[in-house]
Write a protein that holds these residues in place. Sequence first.
Motif, PDB file in Angstrom:
ATOM      1  N   ALA A 291       0.820  -1.215   0.000  1.00  0.00           N
ATOM      2  CA  ALA A 291       0.000   0.000   0.000  1.00  0.00           C
ATOM      3  C   ALA A 291       0.856   1.268   0.000  1.00  0.00           C
ATOM      4  O   ALA A 291       0.564   2.217  -0.736  1.00  0.00           O
ATOM      5  CB  ALA A 291      -0.912  -0.017   1.220  1.00  0.00           C
ATOM      6  N   GLN A 292       1.922   1.258   0.771  1.00  0.00           N
ATOM      7  CA  GLN A 292       2.755   2.468   0.908  1.00  0.00           C
ATOM      8  C   GLN A 292       3.360   2.887  -0.437  1.00  0.00           C
ATOM      9  O   GLN A 292       3.265   4.042  -0.843  1.00  0.00           O
ATOM     10  CB  GLN A 292       3.868   2.183   1.918  1.00  0.00           C
ATOM     11  CG  GLN A 292       4.556   3.435   2.392  1.00  0.00           C
ATOM     12  CD  GLN A 292       5.760   3.097   3.280  1.00  0.00           C
ATOM     13  OE1 GLN A 292       5.968   1.949   3.658  1.00  0.00           O
ATOM     14  NE2 GLN A 292       6.515   4.106   3.606  1.00  0.00           N
ATOM     15  N   MET A 294       2.359   1.914  -3.351  1.00  0.00           N
ATOM     16  CA  MET A 294       1.255   2.158  -4.279  1.00  0.00           C
ATOM     17  C   MET A 294       0.809   3.609  -4.166  1.00  0.00           C
ATOM     18  O   MET A 294       0.542   4.276  -5.155  1.00  0.00           O
ATOM     19  CB  MET A 294       0.110   1.207  -3.928  1.00  0.00           C
ATOM     20  CG  MET A 294      -0.630   0.659  -5.110  1.00  0.00           C
ATOM     21  SD  MET A 294       0.369  -0.452  -6.069  1.00  0.00           S
ATOM     22  CE  MET A 294       0.256  -1.909  -5.069  1.00  0.00           C
ATOM     23  N   GLU A 295       0.727   4.082  -2.932  1.00  0.00           N
ATOM     24  CA  GLU A 295       0.287   5.449  -2.665  1.00  0.00           C
ATOM     25  C   GLU A 295       1.307   6.459  -3.199  1.00  0.00           C
ATOM     26  O   GLU A 295       0.950   7.456  -3.814  1.00  0.00           O
ATOM     27  CB  GLU A 295       0.130   5.626  -1.145  1.00  0.00           C
ATOM     28  CG  GLU A 295      -0.837   6.732  -0.775  1.00  0.00           C
ATOM     29  CD  GLU A 295      -1.067   6.742   0.728  1.00  0.00           C
ATOM     30  OE1 GLU A 295      -0.778   7.763   1.337  1.00  0.00           O
ATOM     31  OE2 GLU A 295      -1.480   5.681   1.265  1.00  0.00           O
ATOM     32  N   LEU A 296       2.589   6.133  -2.985  1.00  0.00           N
ATOM     33  CA  LEU A 296       3.657   7.045  -3.419  1.00  0.00           C
ATOM     34  C   LEU A 296       3.711   7.189  -4.945  1.00  0.00           C
ATOM     35  O   LEU A 296       4.091   8.228  -5.468  1.00  0.00           O
ATOM     36  CB  LEU A 296       5.017   6.542  -2.910  1.00  0.00           C
ATOM     37  CG  LEU A 296       5.359   6.862  -1.464  1.00  0.00           C
ATOM     38  CD1 LEU A 296       6.620   6.121  -1.046  1.00  0.00           C
ATOM     39  CD2 LEU A 296       5.580   8.366  -1.283  1.00  0.00           C
ATOM     40  N   ASN A 297       3.389   6.089  -5.645  1.00  0.00           N
ATOM     41  CA  ASN A 297       3.495   6.107  -7.115  1.00  0.00           C
ATOM     42  C   ASN A 297       2.134   5.870  -7.759  1.00  0.00           C
ATOM     43  O   ASN A 297       2.012   5.163  -8.762  1.00  0.00           O
ATOM     44  CB  ASN A 297       4.481   5.032  -7.577  1.00  0.00           C
ATOM     45  CG  ASN A 297       5.858   5.243  -7.002  1.00  0.00           C
ATOM     46  OD1 ASN A 297       6.569   6.148  -7.407  1.00  0.00           O
ATOM     47  ND2 ASN A 297       6.210   4.429  -6.012  1.00  0.00           N
ATOM     48  N   GLU A 335       2.821 -11.064   1.810  1.00  0.00           N
ATOM     49  CA  GLU A 335       1.962 -10.620   0.707  1.00  0.00           C
ATOM     50  C   GLU A 335       1.512 -11.851  -0.064  1.00  0.00           C
ATOM     51  O   GLU A 335       2.166 -12.293  -1.009  1.00  0.00           O
ATOM     52  CB  GLU A 335       2.725  -9.650  -0.196  1.00  0.00           C
ATOM     53  CG  GLU A 335       3.078  -8.345   0.492  1.00  0.00           C
ATOM     54  CD  GLU A 335       3.950  -7.464  -0.390  1.00  0.00           C
ATOM     55  OE1 GLU A 335       3.458  -6.959  -1.403  1.00  0.00           O
ATOM     56  OE2 GLU A 335       5.136  -7.303  -0.057  1.00  0.00           O
ATOM     57  N   ILE A 336       0.411 -12.421   0.380  1.00  0.00           N
ATOM     58  CA  ILE A 336      -0.035 -13.701  -0.190  1.00  0.00           C
ATOM     59  C   ILE A 336      -1.024 -13.448  -1.330  1.00  0.00           C
ATOM     60  O   ILE A 336      -1.976 -12.685  -1.178  1.00  0.00           O
ATOM     61  CB  ILE A 336      -0.694 -14.574   0.900  1.00  0.00           C
ATOM     62  CG1 ILE A 336       0.324 -14.802   2.020  1.00  0.00           C
ATOM     63  CG2 ILE A 336      -1.155 -15.906   0.332  1.00  0.00           C
ATOM     64  CD1 ILE A 336      -0.302 -15.197   3.330  1.00  0.00           C
ATOM     65  N   SER A 337      -0.754 -14.060  -2.475  1.00  0.00           N
ATOM     66  CA  SER A 337      -1.686 -13.990  -3.599  1.00  0.00           C
ATOM     67  C   SER A 337      -1.853 -15.380  -4.174  1.00  0.00           C
ATOM     68  O   SER A 337      -0.959 -16.222  -4.061  1.00  0.00           O
ATOM     69  CB  SER A 337      -1.138 -13.066  -4.688  1.00  0.00           C
ATOM     70  OG  SER A 337      -1.154 -11.743  -4.249  1.00  0.00           O
ATOM     71  N   GLN A 338      -3.005 -15.597  -4.780  1.00  0.00           N
ATOM     72  CA  GLN A 338      -3.286 -16.898  -5.388  1.00  0.00           C
ATOM     73  C   GLN A 338      -3.318 -16.739  -6.902  1.00  0.00           C
ATOM     74  O   GLN A 338      -3.494 -15.623  -7.412  1.00  0.00           O
ATOM     75  CB  GLN A 338      -4.667 -17.413  -4.925  1.00  0.00           C
ATOM     76  CG  GLN A 338      -4.864 -17.466  -3.430  1.00  0.00           C
ATOM     77  CD  GLN A 338      -3.952 -18.479  -2.758  1.00  0.00           C
ATOM     78  OE1 GLN A 338      -3.592 -19.481  -3.352  1.00  0.00           O
ATOM     79  NE2 GLN A 338      -3.557 -18.191  -1.527  1.00  0.00           N
ATOM     80  N   VAL A 343      -3.999  -8.173  -9.182  1.00  0.00           N
ATOM     81  CA  VAL A 343      -3.172  -7.385  -8.251  1.00  0.00           C
ATOM     82  C   VAL A 343      -2.797  -6.038  -8.868  1.00  0.00           C
ATOM     83  O   VAL A 343      -2.741  -5.893 -10.093  1.00  0.00           O
ATOM     84  CB  VAL A 343      -1.869  -8.130  -7.862  1.00  0.00           C
ATOM     85  CG1 VAL A 343      -2.146  -9.325  -6.984  1.00  0.00           C
ATOM     86  CG2 VAL A 343      -1.096  -8.536  -9.108  1.00  0.00           C
ATOM     87  N   ASN A 344      -2.568  -5.078  -8.004  1.00  0.00           N
ATOM     88  CA  ASN A 344      -2.047  -3.773  -8.429  1.00  0.00           C
ATOM     89  C   ASN A 344      -0.566  -3.737  -8.088  1.00  0.00           C
ATOM     90  O   ASN A 344      -0.145  -4.298  -7.070  1.00  0.00           O
ATOM     91  CB  ASN A 344      -2.750  -2.644  -7.664  1.00  0.00           C
ATOM     92  CG  ASN A 344      -4.229  -2.617  -7.986  1.00  0.00           C
ATOM     93  OD1 ASN A 344      -4.632  -2.971  -9.096  1.00  0.00           O
ATOM     94  ND2 ASN A 344      -5.045  -2.233  -7.007  1.00  0.00           N
TER      95      ASN A 344
END
Lengths: 367, 283
Positions: A291-292, A294-297, A335-338, A343-344
């Motif tokens: 998130a951090q 993502m927010e910055l960029n 950071e778990i994804s399936q 995803v962003n």
Amino acid sequence: MSFIEFKNVCKRYPGSDKNTVDNFTLDIEEKEFIAFVGPSGCGKSTTLRMIAGFEEITGGELYIDGKKMNEVAPRDRGISMVFQNYALYPHMTVEKNIGYGLKNMKMPSDQIKQKVDWAIKVLGLEEYRYRKPKNLSGGQRQRVALGRAIVKNSKVFLMDEPLSNLDAKLRVSMRTEISKLHRQIGATTIYVTHDQVEAMTMADRIVIMKDGVIQQVGRPMELYDHPVNQFVAGFIGSPQMNFFDVTVDNGTVRFSDGSTMTLSEGMLKKLNGRQGEMVLGIRGEDIKMDAQNMELNNENMQHAVITDTEVMGNENNLYFNFGGSQAVARVSKYEISQIGDRVNFVFMPSKMHFFDKETGVNYTEAV
Amino acid sequence: MVTKKQKRINWILVAVLLVLSIFFLFPVIWMLANSFKPDAAITADMNSIAAFIPPAPDGSFFDNYVQIITNTSFLRYMVNTLLYAAILIVLSIVVNGLAGYALAKIRFPFRDQWLMIIIMLLIVPTETVITIHFLIIAKAGLLNTIVGYILPLIVNPFNIFLFRQVFVSLPDDVYEAAQLDFCGPVKYFFTMVLPMSKTVVATVSVFTFLNVWNDYLWPSLVFTSSDLLTAQIGLNSITSNENTTMGQTLAVITLITIPVIIIYSLFSKQIVEGVTSTGSKEG
């Protein structure tokens, strides 16, 4: 003057119309641990064998400790070598294998015993002392080969892919042992490997070769963070750096699938006005999904669907298709994804590399 | 896992081989059994199963052997042959081994052509060159000498080929490691190459021994003095003597067979390995 000096060293085999090793120029300092890495056939082993004297130098000059070595016999070069297949004497015990060179040097037998005892102790071979190589495991054999090298007090150690025949776990422990031995003995060590992890973890400096030509010489992190070309960028690092065919136009990067990103001021400065078709490179850990970042960029946020995942324990590798290529992001284990998750993500603006599409030169590194 | 059918086939094979081995062994058993008998007993037992059974041991059990050993020079001939074989084994290993090593590991002009010539020599029968050997040895004044007997037998194309085939597979990095261990090429050959090639050394030794032990023609041409004769010539001179009995003849044949049987039983593995590793056999 450096301890080992290569001056435009070349190797051309009879009947060949090109050099296997071409214009190899390098200075190696005393007690340095240097690794030659590159894909198969890049000339790294040939270069090592030229230092040993097993291959004739067909052009240029090689100096060890100030003495020209081009015509000197292997035995008179003051070197020790550890071979890929150990090259132990099969009919001799561990003890005799280690002491054979000393015996031929006509060293008094009490001194031989003292040195062999020391090597056997340092390498933890006490209980295998009277065994023959066929009764030893791969790791034990490699230790005997190391023992044979260290007893002779040579100033230069050459190691030709010494760990390539060992299993993964043993390779890791032997890596530590070799590094420890190097610190203990302090001999100048030249280590040939095709495994960039070995080179990164053990060497003071790494020489990356391709087609007989040095691509880059530098400290491990220097090569990792500042590769001079696309080959070095792709060779160093696991997983490999992500590459995308892009067009840079007026500060905007356009990917082949139509996605766009805006370049930072710093990156534009590095590109120095260069525009047009290029290759964008970014390491997996510089693709951020938190998130951090993502927010910055926020303005450069991209989307993709996860196609594959690799759970490494301490981190996760997430694969997705983006910009016309498959990409991999290295994210933390939290950071778990399936597979199938949307995803962003953002590319860290300062961590992008831009390579010339034809020559592979890295525009973002001052050459 | 061995199936029932495979087991049955194995048993049939064993039975066939057993019958065949008896077929091949029966002349040997007959020779051995009759070598302990006087001539009268041999003739009496000729047409019965007793021909294959040795007599009951008594005071005269070893008479034929004692007669041969005490009344003839056969023991001396056997010692001569063992001595010649020992010398030839050493020289064969050194000379043919060095030649094989050069053909396997040293680069020199026309190396492959040399190898072809040596392979071609394998098909030349000994009998065709023996006259030339004899003329050379006679011209050199070496007739009736051990040197004259041994010299033409040292170089053997088959042994060179055998050594070459084994040496070619020796890893080059061992030689490189030895070089860094201050080991020169000659020392490397004797302290590394030969000990690493024990099988071929054993094979060449066995073949050389058998060649010397069984050879009749060459020693009969070279030697005239009875002091230097070999076992095969001794056998011929003893058996052709009209005073020698049939029992003594069989005893001397038994004696001459013993070393061959011992060698075959001790080194059968090496003989098989040596022959199979080259994909050929000695002609």
